[in-house]
Design a protein around this motif. Sequence first.
Motif, PDB file in Angstrom:
ATOM      1  N   ALA A 328       0.844  -1.191   0.000  1.00  0.00           N
ATOM      2  CA  ALA A 328       0.000   0.000   0.000  1.00  0.00           C
ATOM      3  C   ALA A 328       0.881   1.245   0.000  1.00  0.00           C
ATOM      4  O   ALA A 328       1.919   1.284   0.662  1.00  0.00           O
ATOM      5  N   GLY A 329       0.480   2.264  -0.787  1.00  0.00           N
ATOM      6  CA  GLY A 329       1.279   3.467  -0.923  1.00  0.00           C
ATOM      7  C   GLY A 329       1.255   4.364   0.304  1.00  0.00           C
ATOM      8  O   GLY A 329       0.456   4.163   1.220  1.00  0.00           O
ATOM      9  N   PRO A 330       2.173   5.325   0.349  1.00  0.00           N
ATOM     10  CA  PRO A 330       3.115   5.653  -0.726  1.00  0.00           C
ATOM     11  C   PRO A 330       4.360   4.744  -0.715  1.00  0.00           C
ATOM     12  O   PRO A 330       4.891   4.434   0.336  1.00  0.00           O
ATOM     13  N   ILE A 331       4.792   4.347  -1.917  1.00  0.00           N
ATOM     14  CA  ILE A 331       5.998   3.533  -2.063  1.00  0.00           C
ATOM     15  C   ILE A 331       6.835   4.114  -3.195  1.00  0.00           C
ATOM     16  O   ILE A 331       6.343   4.325  -4.306  1.00  0.00           O
ATOM     17  N   LYS A 332       8.120   4.343  -2.892  1.00  0.00           N
ATOM     18  CA  LYS A 332       9.068   4.797  -3.918  1.00  0.00           C
ATOM     19  C   LYS A 332       9.972   3.638  -4.315  1.00  0.00           C
ATOM     20  O   LYS A 332      10.193   2.707  -3.521  1.00  0.00           O
ATOM     21  N   ASP A 333      10.518   3.702  -5.524  1.00  0.00           N
ATOM     22  CA  ASP A 333      11.510   2.704  -5.902  1.00  0.00           C
ATOM     23  C   ASP A 333      12.878   3.144  -5.404  1.00  0.00           C
ATOM     24  O   ASP A 333      13.020   4.230  -4.817  1.00  0.00           O
ATOM     25  N   LYS A 339       6.150   5.092  -7.013  1.00  0.00           N
ATOM     26  CA  LYS A 339       5.562   3.984  -7.776  1.00  0.00           C
ATOM     27  C   LYS A 339       4.127   3.666  -7.349  1.00  0.00           C
ATOM     28  O   LYS A 339       3.327   3.193  -8.157  1.00  0.00           O
ATOM     29  N   VAL A 340       3.839   3.891  -6.069  1.00  0.00           N
ATOM     30  CA  VAL A 340       2.484   3.651  -5.559  1.00  0.00           C
ATOM     31  C   VAL A 340       2.069   4.874  -4.748  1.00  0.00           C
ATOM     32  O   VAL A 340       2.722   5.221  -3.762  1.00  0.00           O
ATOM     33  N   LYS A 341       1.009   5.524  -5.164  1.00  0.00           N
ATOM     34  CA  LYS A 341       0.564   6.750  -4.503  1.00  0.00           C
ATOM     35  C   LYS A 341      -0.119   6.462  -3.177  1.00  0.00           C
ATOM     36  O   LYS A 341      -0.617   5.361  -2.937  1.00  0.00           O
ATOM     37  N   GLU A 342      -0.165   7.484  -2.335  1.00  0.00           N
ATOM     38  CA  GLU A 342      -0.911   7.420  -1.075  1.00  0.00           C
ATOM     39  C   GLU A 342      -2.351   7.034  -1.372  1.00  0.00           C
ATOM     40  O   GLU A 342      -2.990   7.547  -2.279  1.00  0.00           O
ATOM     41  N   GLY A 343      -2.879   6.086  -0.610  1.00  0.00           N
ATOM     42  CA  GLY A 343      -4.264   5.662  -0.794  1.00  0.00           C
ATOM     43  C   GLY A 343      -4.453   4.598  -1.867  1.00  0.00           C
ATOM     44  O   GLY A 343      -5.571   4.128  -2.071  1.00  0.00           O
ATOM     45  N   GLU A 344      -3.363   4.204  -2.553  1.00  0.00           N
ATOM     46  CA  GLU A 344      -3.458   3.168  -3.575  1.00  0.00           C
ATOM     47  C   GLU A 344      -2.615   1.956  -3.155  1.00  0.00           C
ATOM     48  O   GLU A 344      -1.849   2.022  -2.196  1.00  0.00           O
ATOM     49  N   ILE A 354       6.073  -7.628 -11.093  1.00  0.00           N
ATOM     50  CA  ILE A 354       6.929  -6.564 -10.552  1.00  0.00           C
ATOM     51  C   ILE A 354       8.391  -6.749 -10.983  1.00  0.00           C
ATOM     52  O   ILE A 354       8.936  -7.852 -10.940  1.00  0.00           O
ATOM     53  N   ASP A 355       9.008  -5.659 -11.410  1.00  0.00           N
ATOM     54  CA  ASP A 355      10.397  -5.720 -11.881  1.00  0.00           C
ATOM     55  C   ASP A 355      11.193  -4.507 -11.411  1.00  0.00           C
ATOM     56  O   ASP A 355      12.096  -4.045 -12.099  1.00  0.00           O
ATOM     57  N   TRP A 356      10.872  -4.006 -10.220  1.00  0.00           N
ATOM     58  CA  TRP A 356      11.605  -2.869  -9.652  1.00  0.00           C
ATOM     59  C   TRP A 356      11.760  -3.054  -8.146  1.00  0.00           C
ATOM     60  O   TRP A 356      10.963  -3.717  -7.504  1.00  0.00           O
ATOM     61  N   PHE A 357      12.842  -2.471  -7.631  1.00  0.00           N
ATOM     62  CA  PHE A 357      13.127  -2.550  -6.207  1.00  0.00           C
ATOM     63  C   PHE A 357      12.581  -1.325  -5.477  1.00  0.00           C
ATOM     64  O   PHE A 357      12.616  -0.202  -6.002  1.00  0.00           O
ATOM     65  N   VAL A 358      12.123  -1.542  -4.254  1.00  0.00           N
ATOM     66  CA  VAL A 358      11.637  -0.439  -3.431  1.00  0.00           C
ATOM     67  C   VAL A 358      12.816   0.311  -2.814  1.00  0.00           C
ATOM     68  O   VAL A 358      13.960  -0.158  -2.815  1.00  0.00           O
ATOM     69  N   GLU A 359      12.507   1.472  -2.310  1.00  0.00           N
ATOM     70  CA  GLU A 359      13.512   2.286  -1.622  1.00  0.00           C
ATOM     71  C   GLU A 359      14.091   1.496  -0.457  1.00  0.00           C
ATOM     72  O   GLU A 359      13.367   0.855   0.298  1.00  0.00           O
ATOM     73  N   GLY A 360      15.418   1.520  -0.343  1.00  0.00           N
ATOM     74  CA  GLY A 360      16.073   0.789   0.721  1.00  0.00           C
ATOM     75  C   GLY A 360      16.816  -0.448   0.252  1.00  0.00           C
ATOM     76  O   GLY A 360      17.598  -1.025   0.991  1.00  0.00           O
ATOM     77  N   VAL A 361      16.553  -0.840  -1.019  1.00  0.00           N
ATOM     78  CA  VAL A 361      17.249  -2.003  -1.574  1.00  0.00           C
ATOM     79  C   VAL A 361      18.472  -1.523  -2.362  1.00  0.00           C
ATOM     80  O   VAL A 361      18.383  -0.607  -3.169  1.00  0.00           O
ATOM     81  N   GLU A 362      19.609  -2.148  -2.111  1.00  0.00           N
ATOM     82  CA  GLU A 362      20.804  -1.895  -2.898  1.00  0.00           C
ATOM     83  C   GLU A 362      21.036  -3.086  -3.807  1.00  0.00           C
ATOM     84  O   GLU A 362      21.395  -4.175  -3.357  1.00  0.00           O
TER      85      GLU A 362
END
Length: 367
Positions: A328-333, A339-344, A354-362
């Motif tokens: 659930a958003g908000p989520i950044k890559d 990538k995912v807005k607040e409330g979505e 899915i083919d992207w990493f979220v914030e915090g992944v190296e």
Amino acid sequence: MNKKIVALLMSFVMLLSVILTGCSGEKKAADTSKADEKMKVGFIYVGPIGDGGWTYSHNEGRLYLEKELGVETIYKESVPEGPEVEKIMKDMIDQGAKVIFATSFGYMDYVEKVAKEYPDVKFMHCSGYKQGENMTNYFGREYQARYLSGIVAGLKTQTDKIGYVAAFEIPEVVRGIDAFTLGVRSVNPDAKVVVRWTHTWYDPVTEKDAANSLLDEGADIIAQHQDTAGPQQAAQERGAFSIGYNTDMKAMAPKAYLTAPIWNWGPYYAEQVKAAMDGTWKSDSYWGGMETGTIQLAPMTELVPAEAVAKVQEIEAKIKDGSFEVFAGPIKDNEGNLKVKEGEKLTDEQMLSIDWFVEGVEGKIKK
């Protein structure tokens, strides 16, 4: 009437009676044989059943199926994800298999091909996304348990650097890394998850080496998407901690092991085969969540902080009652893009591709 003629007629009647009785008996025997014929179910494994992980969990499901329904099962272990699997499936069909479970992502296209050739056989493919009239796909929402294990890691780490030994750059693995990282950062926003790809499912040496390289770089917890305990054993040897996968591997690394997302395939296998037996089976796309028991979080060990235990219990209850969504958003890559807005929230289709990493992944994903 001439006595000879009467005798001949009586002999003929008796002979006819014997013939008819014999035919009737043969038909009855054939019907009984058909009624007594057991359902035969085939299982195809990517690794050995003794791996203690992914294949072991599926094999436990097979044994559960035999016990619950009394069906006959056959299996083939260590089958490569390539054309060879077609021959294995056809061999199983020749042996009488009416239901086949193919338990690795890379079998998908081959299962689809063979399913079209054998419309009377039911094919079930694990972790893929393709379907047909006699082919279904199935999996569990492992990302839910991944998130919970991330909470454990986030509250246990001292270096704020967590290593993740990963198999292949496919949505299943990427989704798990993302969910784990979201769990980590929900309780520890400063922590990072460093990914190391091995391009293996079952290679204890390679996977252990990957874990050691992450430990060399300062990670104090090792998580994994692998079928062996190699990464956990590396953590124990180095005085670090580990998050397992597939089964409870506490015995493999008791001084390091914290918990693990684990599988329970048996009830699903029994449900599907029973449906095939009674004629109610239908092709669908199964993705069972923690509320079904297909995916679970293994018991947390005494090495897990009390704070983490309480937090996991709180969020697990919300996941099961549907009041908490992992994506659930908000989520950044990890490049800073929203990538995912607040409330979505991500849809199932988006999670499955899915083919992207979220914030915090190296780490990087080869596309």
